[in-house]
Design a protein around this motif. Structure first.
Motif, mmCIF file in Angstrom:
data_model
loop_
_atom_site.group_PDB
_atom_site.id
_atom_site.type_symbol
_atom_site.label_atom_id
_atom_site.label_comp_id
_atom_site.label_asym_id
_atom_site.label_seq_id
_atom_site.Cartn_x
_atom_site.Cartn_y
_atom_site.Cartn_z
ATOM 1 N N UNK A 66 14.596 -20.496 -15.889
ATOM 2 C CA UNK A 66 15.739 -20.808 -16.727
ATOM 3 C C UNK A 66 15.215 -21.534 -17.973
ATOM 4 N N UNK A 67 16.071 -21.678 -18.990
ATOM 5 C CA UNK A 67 15.653 -22.371 -20.197
ATOM 6 C C UNK A 67 15.267 -23.815 -19.881
ATOM 7 N N UNK A 68 16.058 -24.486 -19.041
ATOM 8 C CA UNK A 68 15.767 -25.879 -18.709
ATOM 9 C C UNK A 68 14.455 -26.010 -17.950
ATOM 10 N N UNK A 69 14.182 -25.068 -17.045
ATOM 11 C CA UNK A 69 12.903 -25.099 -16.330
ATOM 12 C C UNK A 69 11.732 -24.923 -17.289
ATOM 13 N N UNK A 70 11.889 -24.002 -18.239
ATOM 14 C CA UNK A 70 10.829 -23.782 -19.225
ATOM 15 C C UNK A 70 10.643 -25.020 -20.093
ATOM 16 N N UNK A 71 11.751 -25.675 -20.463
ATOM 17 C CA UNK A 71 11.653 -26.890 -21.271
ATOM 18 C C UNK A 71 10.943 -27.996 -20.493
ATOM 19 N N UNK A 72 11.263 -28.128 -19.209
ATOM 20 C CA UNK A 72 10.607 -29.143 -18.376
ATOM 21 C C UNK A 72 9.109 -28.879 -18.284
ATOM 22 N N UNK A 73 8.735 -27.610 -18.195
ATOM 23 C CA UNK A 73 7.317 -27.259 -18.158
ATOM 24 C C UNK A 73 6.631 -27.693 -19.456
ATOM 25 N N UNK A 74 7.269 -27.397 -20.603
ATOM 26 C CA UNK A 74 6.688 -27.773 -21.897
ATOM 27 C C UNK A 74 6.577 -29.290 -22.017
ATOM 28 N N UNK A 75 7.553 -30.020 -21.448
ATOM 29 C CA UNK A 75 7.551 -31.483 -21.534
ATOM 30 C C UNK A 75 6.342 -32.100 -20.822
#
Length: 471
Positions: free
Chosen positions: A281-290
């Motif tokens: 999901x977008x949020x999962x991808x954002x958490x990975x980038x974080x």
């Protein structure tokens, strides 16, 4: 057995554009081959289909399959600007860089016929063209001394090498009334939208040109542009909004101001890339980038952008990052900037209120006094005309005068613009702008900005100092 794949062209020499559009449209519900569908169609059947489905039911996308190639000759560059405002089309026009204008190659607006200011307008245009033609050989001498002929270079090759450089300078004299030719390749849906804008325009030339294009188009797409007419919304809104800002004098400070950008641009870019090529999901991808360090983010960007050349655009996920610029540049430069039609470009009306630029080669050629006199003359004529009709007054504004525009573009578009317009062969007005835009993007998004393909051999300050006496 699997049917054999086939790839072929539908011949526009034997099939009208409206028939080709219907042929493609019918494949959504017919198992027949394109050839068989086309063979059953006539011009009458195609027109009836479009009347029912495109016009009646609003299935306008079908009209995109009908493509026209339109030749327009001897229209003013001011009118051409309206035609070329269409995003989804291809245009090639007479170049101020590679061609020269004759003394009478300018438009005489019908609104001025019999008007007290008519002779003043004609005198100003003729004076601008006279100075343009007189400047060409003098500026050529300046450029020839800077770029001397090589021992193994013949006269014709040398002229080709320096021609664009001296013509680039002299184009600052040319007014928006200068006539040009333009070839347009456009589909019927985009053409209908463009015609509505042109037929709603305040200038008689633009409306007449719109009518002529519509008449020419109806010979091959009689149904698809039949209902392209003036739109009251487009006729009244510009003047209403202009009145809201009346009485406020224009100011000119930062000529390339980055007024907005995505604060988390780099996180957003990486998130969009990971999202596209995963099942996160977008949020999962954002958490990975974080969780990534700055070094790890740089490595990722290196893989995404580091190996590109100017002929290979970045992946589309970089479009999720955006920047908004307010820029001020000469009208000649704006005419090149507007070719980047996929970005959102909002130019202010063409006027003389922001002053004019002076190329340094004009002074070196001994033309400073005559140049400033003729620009001041154009300014005074514009103001006299603008008190009566600011739309008609725009015809007399030379390329030297500055124009302000609002630009909203994503990183992918910025990457392309900067790679193309900072190249050594680009006009110095656009090179200066491209370098400045690149600097601002690099300042606010350094991880992304480091991968812009900006010419490393000059800065905007160096361009300004070398090419402009007054920018």
């Amino acid at each position: 057995m699997c049917p054999e794949r086939q790839v072929y062209l539908l011949d526009p020499q034997s099939l009208p554009p409206e028939t080709i559009a219907v042929t493609f449209a019918k494949t959504s519900r017919s198992p027949q081959s394109f050839r068989d569908i086309a063979a059953e169609l006539t011009a009458e059947k195609s027109a009836a289909f479009h009347e029912k489905w495109v016009v009646g039911y609003g299935h306008a996308s079908v009209a995109e399959h009908a493509v026209l190639h339109i030749a327009v000759e001897n229209a003013s560059r001011l009118a051409i600007e309206t035609l070329e405002s269409c995003r989804l089309a291809s245009f090639t026009e007479k170049s101020t860089r590679y061609q020269k204008w004759d003394p009478e190659d300018f438009f005489h607006p019908p609104e001025l016929t019999g008007h007290p200011l008519e002779e003043r307008y004609l005198e100003t245009c003729r004076t601008l063209f006279e100075h343009y033609l007189q400047a060409l050989p003098k500026v050529r001498e300046v450029i020839a001394s800077e770029y001397p002929r090589q021992p193994d270079e013949d006269e014709a090759a040398w002229e080709r090498r320096i021609r664009s450089k001296y013509v680039d300078v002299c184009r600052f004299y040319l007014p928006a009334a200068a006539l040009a030719n333009v070839g347009a390749t456009i589909n019927a849906r985009a053409l209908e939208h463009t015609l509505r804008k042109m037929l709603s325009h305040p200038l008689e030339e633009v409306r007449a040109l719109g009518t002529e294009i519509k008449d020419a188009a109806r010979t091959v797409v009689p149904t698809l542009v039949k209902y392209a007419d003036a739109v009251p919304y487009l006729q009244t809104l510009p003047s209403f909004l202009a009145q809201e800002a009346e009485g406020i004098p224009p100011a000119s400070d930062d000529w390339c101001h980055l007024i907005a950008w995505d604060e988390e641009a780099e996180t957003l870019a990486l998130t969009a890339c990971l999202f596209r090529y995963s099942h996160l999901t977008f949020e999962q991808a954002r958490e990975k980038v974080a969780t990534l360090s700055a070094e790890e983010k740089t490595t990722l960007f290196q893989r995404i952008l580091g190996s590109l050349d100017r002929f290979t655009p970045p992946i589309r996920e970089l479009e999720h990052v955006g920047y908004t610029f307010e820029v001020t540049l000469d009208q000649g430069g704006y005419f090149e900037l507007k070719r980047h039609r996929m970005m959102t470009l909002s130019p202010q009306p063409l006027s003389t209120y922001l002053g004019y630029t002076i190329p340094r080669a004009i002074e070196v050629a001994g033309l400073y006094d005559s140049y400033t006199r003729v620009m001041d003359m154009a300014d005074q004529t514009y103001r006299a005309l603008a008190a009566w009709n600011p739309n008609v007054a725009a015809y007399v504004v030379p390329n030297a005068f500055r124009r302000r525009a609002l630009i909203r573009l994503n990183f992918r578009q910025a990457w392309h613009l900067i790679a193309l317009r900072s190249a050594p062969n680009a006009h110095f007005s656009l090179r200066r702008l491209a370098q400045r835009m690149a600097q601002r993007i690099q300042e606010v998004t350094p991880l992304l900005g480091q991968f812009l393909l900006v010419n490393p051999n000059e800065t905007w300050q160096q361009i300004e100092a070398r090419y402009f006496l007054r920018a």
